[in-house]
Design a protein around this motif. Sequence first.
Motif, PDB file in Angstrom:
ATOM      1  N   GLU A 192       0.823  -1.218   0.000  1.00 38.88           N
ATOM      2  CA  GLU A 192       0.000   0.000   0.000  1.00 38.88           C
ATOM      3  C   GLU A 192       0.858   1.269   0.000  1.00 38.88           C
ATOM      4  O   GLU A 192       0.514   2.262  -0.634  1.00 38.88           O
ATOM      5  CB  GLU A 192      -0.925   0.030   1.231  1.00 38.88           C
ATOM      6  CG  GLU A 192      -2.034  -0.996   1.195  1.00 38.88           C
ATOM      7  CD  GLU A 192      -3.009  -0.776   0.042  1.00 38.88           C
ATOM      8  OE1 GLU A 192      -3.255   0.387  -0.316  1.00 38.88           O
ATOM      9  OE2 GLU A 192      -3.492  -1.772  -0.500  1.00 38.88           O
ATOM     10  N   HIS A 193       1.952   1.247   0.767  1.00 41.33           N
ATOM     11  CA  HIS A 193       2.832   2.436   0.829  1.00 41.33           C
ATOM     12  C   HIS A 193       3.300   2.824  -0.575  1.00 41.33           C
ATOM     13  O   HIS A 193       3.289   4.011  -0.934  1.00 41.33           O
ATOM     14  CB  HIS A 193       4.031   2.147   1.730  1.00 41.33           C
ATOM     15  CG  HIS A 193       5.081   3.224   1.712  1.00 41.33           C
ATOM     16  ND1 HIS A 193       4.943   4.414   2.384  1.00 41.33           N
ATOM     17  CD2 HIS A 193       6.280   3.291   1.066  1.00 41.33           C
ATOM     18  CE1 HIS A 193       6.019   5.164   2.177  1.00 41.33           C
ATOM     19  NE2 HIS A 193       6.843   4.504   1.374  1.00 41.33           N
ATOM     20  N   ASN A 194       3.683   1.831  -1.358  1.00 40.84           N
ATOM     21  CA  ASN A 194       4.157   2.128  -2.713  1.00 40.84           C
ATOM     22  C   ASN A 194       3.024   2.651  -3.585  1.00 40.84           C
ATOM     23  O   ASN A 194       3.205   3.592  -4.362  1.00 40.84           O
ATOM     24  CB  ASN A 194       4.770   0.867  -3.340  1.00 40.84           C
ATOM     25  CG  ASN A 194       6.087   0.495  -2.681  1.00 40.84           C
ATOM     26  OD1 ASN A 194       6.679   1.298  -1.953  1.00 40.84           O
ATOM     27  ND2 ASN A 194       6.547  -0.720  -2.920  1.00 40.84           N
ATOM     28  N   HIS A 206       3.311   6.508  -4.587  1.00 41.21           N
ATOM     29  CA  HIS A 206       4.109   6.354  -5.810  1.00 41.21           C
ATOM     30  C   HIS A 206       5.571   6.109  -5.433  1.00 41.21           C
ATOM     31  O   HIS A 206       6.477   6.746  -5.968  1.00 41.21           O
ATOM     32  CB  HIS A 206       3.974   7.582  -6.715  1.00 41.21           C
ATOM     33  CG  HIS A 206       2.552   7.906  -7.032  1.00 41.21           C
ATOM     34  ND1 HIS A 206       1.776   7.122  -7.876  1.00 41.21           N
ATOM     35  CD2 HIS A 206       1.733   8.886  -6.587  1.00 41.21           C
ATOM     36  CE1 HIS A 206       0.562   7.636  -7.942  1.00 41.21           C
ATOM     37  NE2 HIS A 206       0.498   8.699  -7.159  1.00 41.21           N
ATOM     38  N   ASP A 207       5.768   5.218  -4.465  1.00 39.04           N
ATOM     39  CA  ASP A 207       7.100   4.940  -3.930  1.00 39.04           C
ATOM     40  C   ASP A 207       7.499   3.502  -4.293  1.00 39.04           C
ATOM     41  O   ASP A 207       6.699   2.747  -4.868  1.00 39.04           O
ATOM     42  CB  ASP A 207       7.073   5.124  -2.400  1.00 39.04           C
ATOM     43  CG  ASP A 207       8.398   5.612  -1.847  1.00 39.04           C
ATOM     44  OD1 ASP A 207       9.422   5.478  -2.550  1.00 39.04           O
ATOM     45  OD2 ASP A 207       8.421   6.100  -0.702  1.00 39.04           O
ATOM     46  N   THR A 208       8.745   3.144  -3.984  1.00 36.51           N
ATOM     47  CA  THR A 208       9.253   1.817  -4.344  1.00 36.51           C
ATOM     48  C   THR A 208       9.901   1.109  -3.157  1.00 36.51           C
ATOM     49  O   THR A 208      10.463   0.024  -3.326  1.00 36.51           O
ATOM     50  CB  THR A 208      10.330   1.946  -5.450  1.00 36.51           C
ATOM     51  OG1 THR A 208      11.350   2.853  -4.988  1.00 36.51           O
ATOM     52  CG2 THR A 208       9.725   2.447  -6.743  1.00 36.51           C
ATOM     53  N   ASN A 209       9.849   1.744  -1.968  1.00 33.41           N
ATOM     54  CA  ASN A 209      10.671   1.210  -0.876  1.00 33.41           C
ATOM     55  C   ASN A 209       9.852   0.752   0.343  1.00 33.41           C
ATOM     56  O   ASN A 209      10.366   0.776   1.462  1.00 33.41           O
ATOM     57  CB  ASN A 209      11.714   2.245  -0.451  1.00 33.41           C
ATOM     58  CG  ASN A 209      11.090   3.494   0.161  1.00 33.41           C
ATOM     59  OD1 ASN A 209       9.868   3.654   0.160  1.00 33.41           O
ATOM     60  ND2 ASN A 209      11.926   4.363   0.678  1.00 33.41           N
ATOM     61  N   SER A 210       8.633   0.307   0.121  1.00 31.61           N
ATOM     62  CA  SER A 210       7.843  -0.151   1.268  1.00 31.61           C
ATOM     63  C   SER A 210       8.556  -1.272   2.019  1.00 31.61           C
ATOM     64  O   SER A 210       8.530  -1.316   3.252  1.00 31.61           O
ATOM     65  CB  SER A 210       6.457  -0.626   0.817  1.00 31.61           C
ATOM     66  OG  SER A 210       5.646  -0.829   1.952  1.00 31.61           O
ATOM     67  N   ALA A 233      11.612  -1.592   2.528  1.00 32.44           N
ATOM     68  CA  ALA A 233      12.655  -0.995   3.369  1.00 32.44           C
ATOM     69  C   ALA A 233      12.057  -0.441   4.661  1.00 32.44           C
ATOM     70  O   ALA A 233      12.636  -0.598   5.744  1.00 32.44           O
ATOM     71  CB  ALA A 233      13.386   0.105   2.603  1.00 32.44           C
ATOM     72  N   HIS A 234      10.870   0.176   4.570  1.00 28.80           N
ATOM     73  CA  HIS A 234      10.214   0.686   5.773  1.00 28.80           C
ATOM     74  C   HIS A 234       9.836  -0.469   6.708  1.00 28.80           C
ATOM     75  O   HIS A 234       9.994  -0.370   7.927  1.00 28.80           O
ATOM     76  CB  HIS A 234       8.947   1.457   5.404  1.00 28.80           C
ATOM     77  CG  HIS A 234       9.202   2.737   4.664  1.00 28.80           C
ATOM     78  ND1 HIS A 234       9.877   3.795   5.217  1.00 28.80           N
ATOM     79  CD2 HIS A 234       8.853   3.127   3.412  1.00 28.80           C
ATOM     80  CE1 HIS A 234       9.925   4.795   4.329  1.00 28.80           C
ATOM     81  NE2 HIS A 234       9.317   4.403   3.228  1.00 28.80           N
ATOM     82  N   ILE A 235       9.333  -1.553   6.144  1.00 36.30           N
ATOM     83  CA  ILE A 235       8.907  -2.696   6.966  1.00 36.30           C
ATOM     84  C   ILE A 235      10.122  -3.329   7.659  1.00 36.30           C
ATOM     85  O   ILE A 235      10.088  -3.614   8.862  1.00 36.30           O
ATOM     86  CB  ILE A 235       8.175  -3.736   6.102  1.00 36.30           C
ATOM     87  CG1 ILE A 235       6.883  -3.140   5.540  1.00 36.30           C
ATOM     88  CG2 ILE A 235       7.885  -5.006   6.900  1.00 36.30           C
ATOM     89  CD1 ILE A 235       6.267  -3.950   4.408  1.00 36.30           C
TER      90      ILE A 235
HETATM   91 ZN    ZN Z   1       8.823   5.203   1.258  1.00 34.63          ZN
END
Ligand code: ZN
Length: 138
Positions: A78-80, A84-88, A90-92
Motif C-alpha cells: 500500500e505504501h508504494n 508512488h514509492d518503491t521502498n515499502s 525498506a520501511h517494513i
Molecule cells: Zn517510502
Amino acid sequence: MAVHSGRLEFSTQGNGDVIDLTDGVENVIRSAGVNAGVATVFVPGATAAVTAMEFEPGGIQDLKATLDRLVPPEGDYEHNRLNHDTNSHAHIRAAIVGPSESVPIEGGRLVRGSWQQLVLLDFDDRPRRRTVTVTIVG
Ligand code: ZN
C-alpha cells in the motif's frame, strides 16, 4: 552522571548495506572519557536500522537472504501504491529490526561478545547518507 553525544556519518549503498559501527562508537566513548555507563546508538530515518550481529560475510549474506524471503522487495504494498514509492519493503524491514541499541559500558568499552558487533543496516533502495547518533550517559 553526565550526557555526552557524538555523530558518525556514512555513505551507504542502500539495498541492505551493512556497516560496522563498533569502532566508531568506542571512539565516541573514549573521547567522552566515560568509564562506566550506557551508550545508545540511534539512526534517524524510516528505512535504516541498528542492531548487533557477527559482522562477517557469511552472516551478512544470510541476513540479507532471510530478509529478502521475509519481506521481498517486490510485493503488493500500500505504501508504494499510495505514495508512488518503491521502498515499502525498506520501511517494513526498518520497523522490524528497529532504529537503536543501548549497550552497557564497562572499563571504557562496550560490553559485548567477542563476535558481536554493532551494525547499521540501510534497507532503502538507493544509496543514502546516514548520520548515526551516539548518546552516552555515564
Ligand atoms: Zn517510502
